[in-house]
Scaffold this motif. Structure first.
Motif, PDB file in Angstrom:
ATOM      1  N   TRP A   1      61.231  -2.261  36.339  1.00  0.00           N
ATOM      2  CA  TRP A   1      62.024  -3.379  36.440  1.00  0.00           C
ATOM      3  C   TRP A   1      63.099  -2.747  37.173  1.00  0.00           C
ATOM      4  CZ3 TRP A   1      66.380  -2.829  33.615  1.00  0.00           C
ATOM      5  CH2 TRP A   1      65.822  -2.663  32.555  1.00  0.00           C
TER       6      TRP A   1
ATOM      7  N   GLN B   1      70.495 -10.427  39.720  1.00  0.00           N
ATOM      8  CA  GLN B   1      69.952 -12.058  39.795  1.00  0.00           C
ATOM      9  C   GLN B   1      70.722 -13.368  40.258  1.00  0.00           C
ATOM     10  OE1 GLN B   1      66.811 -10.903  39.439  1.00  0.00           O
ATOM     11  NE2 GLN B   1      66.426 -13.177  39.098  1.00  0.00           N
TER      12      GLN B   1
ATOM     13  N   ASN C   1      76.523   0.965  24.839  1.00  0.00           N
ATOM     14  CA  ASN C   1      75.301   0.320  24.322  1.00  0.00           C
ATOM     15  C   ASN C   1      74.810   0.023  25.795  1.00  0.00           C
ATOM     16  OD1 ASN C   1      73.681  -1.926  24.180  1.00  0.00           O
ATOM     17  ND2 ASN C   1      75.680  -3.176  22.933  1.00  0.00           N
TER      18      ASN C   1
ATOM     19  N   GLU D   1      72.286  -1.215  26.989  1.00  0.00           N
ATOM     20  CA  GLU D   1      70.843  -2.113  27.162  1.00  0.00           C
ATOM     21  C   GLU D   1      71.956  -3.535  27.517  1.00  0.00           C
ATOM     22  OE1 GLU D   1      68.272  -3.086  23.850  1.00  0.00           O
ATOM     23  OE2 GLU D   1      67.488  -1.496  23.354  1.00  0.00           O
ATOM     24  N   SER D   2      73.200  -3.102  26.560  1.00  0.00           N
ATOM     25  CA  SER D   2      74.106  -4.233  27.028  1.00  0.00           C
ATOM     26  C   SER D   2      74.235  -4.634  28.602  1.00  0.00           C
ATOM     27  CB  SER D   2      75.624  -4.460  26.712  1.00  0.00           C
ATOM     28  OG  SER D   2      76.302  -5.401  26.522  1.00  0.00           O
TER      29      SER D   2
ATOM     30  N   TYR E   1      71.268  -6.361  35.041  1.00  0.00           N
ATOM     31  CA  TYR E   1      70.092  -6.807  35.625  1.00  0.00           C
ATOM     32  C   TYR E   1      70.957  -8.910  36.035  1.00  0.00           C
ATOM     33  CZ  TYR E   1      65.361  -9.184  36.027  1.00  0.00           C
ATOM     34  OH  TYR E   1      64.548  -9.466  36.373  1.00  0.00           O
ATOM     35  N   TYR E   2      71.576  -9.444  34.955  1.00  0.00           N
ATOM     36  CA  TYR E   2      72.417 -10.520  35.332  1.00  0.00           C
ATOM     37  C   TYR E   2      72.775 -11.130  37.582  1.00  0.00           C
ATOM     38  CZ  TYR E   2      74.958 -14.383  35.033  1.00  0.00           C
ATOM     39  OH  TYR E   2      75.844 -15.583  35.688  1.00  0.00           O
TER      40      TYR E   2
ATOM     41  N   LEU F   1      72.752  -2.279  31.262  1.00  0.00           N
ATOM     42  CA  LEU F   1      71.608  -2.172  31.857  1.00  0.00           C
ATOM     43  C   LEU F   1      71.500  -3.925  32.383  1.00  0.00           C
ATOM     44  CD1 LEU F   1      68.583  -0.692  30.261  1.00  0.00           C
ATOM     45  CD2 LEU F   1      69.776  -0.464  32.502  1.00  0.00           C
ATOM     46  N   SER F   2      71.643  -5.223  31.010  1.00  0.00           N
ATOM     47  CA  SER F   2      71.642  -6.227  30.847  1.00  0.00           C
ATOM     48  C   SER F   2      72.649  -6.980  32.174  1.00  0.00           C
ATOM     49  CB  SER F   2      71.818  -6.831  29.620  1.00  0.00           C
ATOM     50  OG  SER F   2      70.565  -6.308  28.446  1.00  0.00           O
ATOM     51  N   VAL F   3      74.064  -6.596  31.575  1.00  0.00           N
ATOM     52  CA  VAL F   3      74.704  -6.838  32.858  1.00  0.00           C
ATOM     53  C   VAL F   3      74.559  -6.624  34.121  1.00  0.00           C
ATOM     54  CG1 VAL F   3      77.121  -6.612  34.130  1.00  0.00           C
ATOM     55  CG2 VAL F   3      76.758  -6.584  31.086  1.00  0.00           C
TER      56      VAL F   3
END
Length: 352
Positions: free
Chosen positions: A267, A328, A315, A317-318, A324-325, A320-322
Motif C-alpha cells: 500500500w 481516497q 508523527n 503514521e498520522s 492515504y485519506y 501517512l494516514s492523511v
C-alpha cells in the motif's frame, strides 16, 4: 494530432526560460586525488558518531565527526529527498572566519594538533597506498577540487544525478558531498519543491534528446547542460502549488519507503506511485498543455493542501494516514478511473 518524439522535443526546446536563469548557481561535485582516502561508511548497528569503516584501509577507524559529511554514493541517488545512509566523506576543511561561504583546508600542523585521529589516518593511508613514510608537510595530499560545492556547503540545494535517467533530490540541510552530477542553488527558495518535481518527471526523460537537438552531446547531468534545461511554470499559481505540495508528499513517502527497506508494504508503494503519477500529469500538462480534465483539476485543488505537505511532524503514521485519506478522497470524488484525457495528451504520457 498525436505528437511524435521529435515534435515534443522541438516544443520543449522552444521554451525560452532555462534552469540557469532561475538559479543562483549550478555546479559540479568534488574531485579528489585519493578517493579511497576520503570515502567512509558507518558500520551496521553502530551508534557511535566517531566510528567508521575506511574504504581504503578496509578496517574500522575512529575519526573526529566534525570533519565527516554525508556522501552521495554513485549515480543512483534517491528521488525527491535524501535518506539517512551509511556513506560518509572525510573533508579536512573548515569555514573561514571572515566569510561563512568560504571553506579553507586545514594545514597539516593544525590538523595534527586539533584533529589527531584524522591526521593519523592520513599518514597511515599515505604509507600504505603511496609507500611514503615521510612527514605530512603539505595539505596537497588530502586536498579536494570543487570550489563551488565548498562555497555552497550547508546551503540547501537540489542534487541531480544520472542513472537510467535524471534523478533529483532536495538536500534541505545542504551538507551532502557528491562527486557525480551537479548541485543547483535556486534564486527563489520557494521554487525548490516545484523544480525537484520537474526534474523527476517524465519530461526530464526527454532531456538527453533535447541536448541532442541542440547538438550538445555529453552526460545530461553536467552543470553546462543543466543550465540549459527548459523550465516552465504553470500560468495558474494553483497548479504550481499543487505540484509543490505533491513534491513534499513524495519527499516524505520516499523517506518512509527507505526506512521500511525490504519490508515496504504494497500500500505504501501504491501510495507513492499514485502521487508520482499525479505529479507527472500536472508537470506534463504544464509543458505540453490542456490535457487534464478540468473536473479532475478541481478535485485535486479541493483535496491537496499545504497543511499535509508539512513533513516535519514527528508523527509519521498520522501523516501517512492523511496522505492515504487524500488519495481516497480524490479517487472517490472524481471518479478518477472514469476520466478520459484527450487522445493527444494520453498518448504523450504513455509515450514518455
Amino acid at each position: 494530432m498525436f505528437m511524435n518524439e521529435n515534435r515534443i522535443v522541438e516544443k520543449i526546446c522552444e521554451f525560452p526560460t532555462k534552469l540557469g536563469e532561475i538559479s543562483e548557481s549550478i555546479f559540479g561535485g568534488i574531485s579528489t586525488k585519493n578517493g579511497l582516502l576520503h570515502r567512509l561508511s558507518v558500520p551496521e548497528g553502530s551508534e557511535s558518531d566517531s566510528l567508521y569503516l575506511c574504504e581504503g584501509l578496509c578496517k574500522p577507524v575512529i575519526l573526529e565527526p566534525e570533519l565527516i559529511y554525508p556522501y552521495v554514493s554513485g549515480p543512483f541517488s534517491q528521488k525527491f529527498a535524501f535518506n539517512s545512509s551509511t556513506y560518509r566523506f572525510m573533508l579536512p576543511y573548515e569555514m573561514s572566519g571572515k566569510n561563512k561561504k568560504e571553506f579553507k583546508i586545514i594545514p597539516p600542523e593544525e590538523l595534527k594538533s586539533r584533529f589527531p585521529m584524522t591526521y593519523g589516518r592520513i599518514l597511515e593511508f599515505k604509507s600504505q597506498f603511496s609507500h611514503d613514510n615521510s612527514p605530512l608537510d603539505s595539505a596537497d595530499y588530502y586536498s579536494v577540487r570543487g570550489r563551488k560545492l565548498l562555497e555552497y556547503l550547508n546551503t540547501p540545494k537540489i542534487i541531480v544525478t544520472e542513472g537510467y535517467h535524471l534523478q533529483a533530490a532536495y538536500d534541505t540541510s545542504g551538507n551532502y558531498i557528491f562527486e557525480d552530477g551537479c548541485g543547483i542553488v535556486l534564486k527563489d527558495p520557494e521554487k525548490y519543491p516545484y523544480v525537484t518535481a520537474v526534474l523527476n518527471s517524465r519530461i526530464s526523460r526527454l532531456f538527453p534528446s533535447v541536448c541532442g537537438h541542440g547538438m550538445m552531446y555529453s552526460s545530461s547531468a553536467t552543470p553546462a547542460l543543466m543550465k540549459r534545461f527548459p523550465i516552465v511554470f504553470p500560468e495558474d499559481r494553483l497548479t504550481e502549488d499543487l505540484i509543490s505540495n505533491i513534491s513534499g508528499y513524495l519527499m516524505f513517502l520516499n523517506q518512509q519507503k527507505y526506512a521500511a527497506g525490504y519490508n515496504t508494504a504494497n500500500w505504501l508503494n501504491e501510495l507513492e506511485s499514485f502521487y508520482e503519477y499525479i505529479s507527472d500529469l500536472l508537470v506534463v500538462d504544464t509543458y505540453l498543455g490542456d490535457g487534464i480534465d478540468p473536473r479532475l483539476l478541481d478535485t485535486l485543488e479541493e483535496n491537496i493542501h499545504p497543511y499535509a505537505g508539512d513533513m516535519n511532524s514527528d508523527n509519521d503514521e498520522s501523516l501517512l494516514s492523511v496522505l492515504y485519506y487524500i488519495k481516497q478522497r480524490i479517487l472517490e470524488s472524481s471518479n478518477f478511473k472514469k476520466y478520459e484525457f484527450d487522445t493527444e495528451f494520453s498518448g504523450i504520457l504513455s509515450f514518455l
